[in-house]
Enzyme design. Structure first.
Site, PDB file in Angstrom:
ATOM      1  N   LYS A  97      -1.585  -5.470   9.144  1.00 37.86           N
ATOM      2  CA  LYS A  97      -1.446  -6.191   7.884  1.00 37.86           C
ATOM      3  C   LYS A  97      -2.103  -7.548   8.034  1.00 37.86           C
ATOM      4  O   LYS A  97      -2.250  -8.067   9.142  1.00 37.86           O
ATOM      5  CB  LYS A  97       0.037  -6.392   7.564  1.00 37.86           C
ATOM      6  CG  LYS A  97       0.300  -6.604   6.099  1.00 37.86           C
ATOM      7  CD  LYS A  97       0.338  -5.264   5.391  1.00 37.86           C
ATOM      8  CE  LYS A  97       0.755  -5.386   3.956  1.00 37.86           C
ATOM      9  NZ  LYS A  97       1.178  -4.086   3.420  1.00 37.86           N
ATOM     10  N   GLY A 209       9.604  -6.273 -10.886  1.00 39.12           N
ATOM     11  CA  GLY A 209       8.187  -6.462 -10.553  1.00 39.12           C
ATOM     12  C   GLY A 209       7.310  -5.665 -11.490  1.00 39.12           C
ATOM     13  O   GLY A 209       7.546  -4.479 -11.723  1.00 39.12           O
ATOM     14  N   GLY A 211       3.737  -5.782 -11.283  1.00 38.98           N
ATOM     15  CA  GLY A 211       2.371  -5.849 -10.758  1.00 38.98           C
ATOM     16  C   GLY A 211       1.769  -4.457 -10.812  1.00 38.98           C
ATOM     17  O   GLY A 211       2.246  -3.600 -11.554  1.00 38.98           O
ATOM     18  N   ASN A 212       0.753  -4.210 -10.006  1.00 39.90           N
ATOM     19  CA  ASN A 212       0.067  -2.913 -10.039  1.00 39.90           C
ATOM     20  C   ASN A 212       1.052  -1.737  -9.944  1.00 39.90           C
ATOM     21  O   ASN A 212       1.067  -0.849 -10.791  1.00 39.90           O
ATOM     22  CB  ASN A 212      -0.987  -2.855  -8.920  1.00 39.90           C
ATOM     23  CG  ASN A 212      -1.643  -1.487  -8.838  1.00 39.90           C
ATOM     24  OD1 ASN A 212      -1.071  -0.534  -8.329  1.00 39.90           O
ATOM     25  ND2 ASN A 212      -2.841  -1.379  -9.376  1.00 39.90           N
ATOM     26  N   ALA A 213       1.903  -1.761  -8.918  1.00 40.51           N
ATOM     27  CA  ALA A 213       2.801  -0.624  -8.696  1.00 40.51           C
ATOM     28  C   ALA A 213       3.891  -0.556  -9.770  1.00 40.51           C
ATOM     29  O   ALA A 213       4.152   0.512 -10.329  1.00 40.51           O
ATOM     30  CB  ALA A 213       3.411  -0.705  -7.308  1.00 40.51           C
ATOM     31  N   GLY A 214       4.525  -1.684 -10.075  1.00 37.80           N
ATOM     32  CA  GLY A 214       5.615  -1.720 -11.049  1.00 37.80           C
ATOM     33  C   GLY A 214       5.155  -1.294 -12.437  1.00 37.80           C
ATOM     34  O   GLY A 214       5.815  -0.487 -13.102  1.00 37.80           O
TER      35      GLY A 214
HETATM   36  N1  GLU Z   1      -0.876  -2.466   0.819  1.00 38.61           N
HETATM   37  C1  GLU Z   1      -0.527  -1.096   0.686  1.00 38.61           C
HETATM   38  C2  GLU Z   1       0.714  -0.785   1.472  1.00 38.61           C
HETATM   39  O1  GLU Z   1       1.504  -1.654   1.752  1.00 38.61           O
HETATM   40  C3  GLU Z   1      -1.687  -0.145   0.972  1.00 38.61           C
HETATM   41  C4  GLU Z   1      -2.252  -0.214   2.348  1.00 38.61           C
HETATM   42  C5  GLU Z   1      -3.544   0.561   2.552  1.00 38.61           C
HETATM   43  O2  GLU Z   1      -4.008   1.231   1.646  1.00 38.61           O
HETATM   44  O3  GLU Z   1      -4.064   0.454   3.656  1.00 38.61           O
HETATM   45  O4  GLU Z   1       0.991   0.330   1.798  1.00 38.61           O
END
Ligand code: GLU
Length: 409
Positions: A97, A209, A211-214
């Site tokens: 990350k 939330g 955002g994209n996912a929410g």
């Molecule tokens: N940021 C996303 C996660 O937390 C996607 C990570 C990715 O596609 O590498 O899973």
């Protein structure tokens, strides 16, 4: 409790269940590579990190976030969860990350581009399609990935689309990526409700939330057999017992950038949203939202974590005692990295994969992963929670790979 401390406590609980040795736990908790830098942009300085938690199963993989709360403890935790998520899904990746500690909402596009490029200038040597592969996360998106790819290719002097995923389609991305996290969560929720025999009920939902996912999960659930009664974002929330019209709310959010003040719905605080009386509570914001302070007050029957780490270690225990089923982040939000894997495979081989095939593979993988976790939970006579089940499956594969490599004995 720091975010990472939650992980330490969870692993210590697994010691007995998985018969882990103290030095094995220590090894798993220690990141395998920590890179840090100070990005200098227009006279401002921002701390930044890229951390690989584990790479026994393959190169590092995980997003980069832009947020004022980013710190080493957080990035380290998120990297650890990526290791588990990738392992759980059976992807050939370790976990990583990255993040930059700044508030992207206070800056314009030109500035964001500079930060994205500065990030790559600092870390390009530790990144690469076979080293560590970033992707979008909180407040980063396909445009961020495009700038990062471009800067990476400038630095190395050649093309390498597979060094990053979540790219725009024109640069080697795939269309499925944009709402993949939400879609994966939707399949998991559908599988859970079927497994519990409640799929025909109109279940009520609160979403933290937008955002994209929410936002995307709200759209999918609105189109499905669910009634969304509460939604919020970082600026505030709304509640409507009769159900919120999500199609209209999405338009409103696109126009005004917030969900509060939408129509004549009742305004609610973040705490009120978390504690609202609903069947399903979806957590799509940040870490440590449900803690020992509020866990007792949660009324939802099911919690689905589309954010990473929204429930603390202590809260898990309280929720379990209360009989609340928590679908853990490493399962519920794995759809994003799963599609990242399709994108990366395509970039690396140069083959264009059939979209219909990928859609099917995506669903199968998410459904199978849910059942792997649920079956483990049944194996333990429901005496452990779904998170523990998921951790056991994921850690077991990582440990086996480490032992095969001769790094862990
Ligand atoms: N940021 C996303 C996660 O937390 C996607 C990570 C990715 O596609 O590498 O899973």
């Amino acid at each position: 409790m720091s975010v990472f401390q939650n992980i330490v406590s969870r692993l210590s609980d697994l010691k007995g269940l998985m018969k882990l040795k103290e030095d094995e736990i220590k090894y798993l908790l220690e990141p395998q590579k920590i890179s840090s830098a100070t990005l200098k942009v227009d006279g401002k300085k921002f701390p930044a990190w890229r951390i690989i938690s584990n790479q026994a199963l393959g190169p590092g993989k995980g997003g980069v976030r832009f947020h004022p709360g980013v710190c080493e403890d957080e990035v380290k935790s998120l990297a650890f969860w990526m290791s588990l998520k990738n392992s759980l899904l059976g992807l050939p990746y370790g976990g990583a990350k990255g993040g930059v500690q700044f508030n992207p909402k206070e800056h314009d596009e030109i500035f964001l581009e500079k930060v994205s490029r500065a990030y790559i200038d600092s870390f390009y040597k530790v990144l690469g399609q076979d080293k560590d592969i970033p992707a979008p996360d909180v407040y980063t998106n396909s445009q961020t990935m495009a700038w990062m790819l471009d800067q990476y290719e400038k630095n190395i002097g050649e093309h390498q689309a597979g060094m990053i995923t979540g790219k725009p389609v024109e640069l080697g991305g795939i269309t499925l990526r944009s709402d993949a996290t939400a879609k994966g969560a939707y399949f998991v929720i559908s599988e859970l409700t079927k497994t519990l025999g409640i799929e025909d009920k109109e279940l009520t939902v609160a979403i933290q939330g937008f955002g994209n996912a929410g936002l995307n999960i709200a759209k999918m659930m609105y189109d499905g057999n669910f009634k969304i009664v509460a939604v919020n974002d970082s600026k505030g929330g709304i509640y409507n017992q009769a159900g919120i019209n999500i199609t209209e709310l999405v338009k409103f959010k696109e126009e005004y950038g917030v969900v509060s003040a939408f129509s004549d719905h009742q305004a609610i605080s973040n705490d009120e949203l978390l504690e609202s009386e609903v069947d399903i509570l979806i957590l799509g914001a940040l870490e440590n939202q449900i803690t020992k302070e509020n866990a007792e007050k949660i009324k939802a029957k099911y919690i689905v974590e589309i954010a990473n780490g929204p429930t603390s270690y202590e809260a898990d225990k309280i929720l379990f005692e209360k009989g609340i089923i928590v679908v853990p982040d490493i399962l519920a939000n794995a759809g994003g990295v799963l599609v990242s894997y399709f994108e990366w495979s395509q970039n690396r081989t140069g083959n264009i994969l059939d979209e219909e095939y990928l859609v099917k593979l995506f669903k199968n993988k998410m459904v199978q992963s849910f059942h792997n976790v649920y079956n483990k939970y049944l194996d333990f006579d429901k005496k452990i929670d779904l998170r523990t089940s998921a951790y056991i499956i994921a850690l077991d594969k990582i440990i086996k790979a480490e032992k095969l490599r001769g790094r862990m004995r």
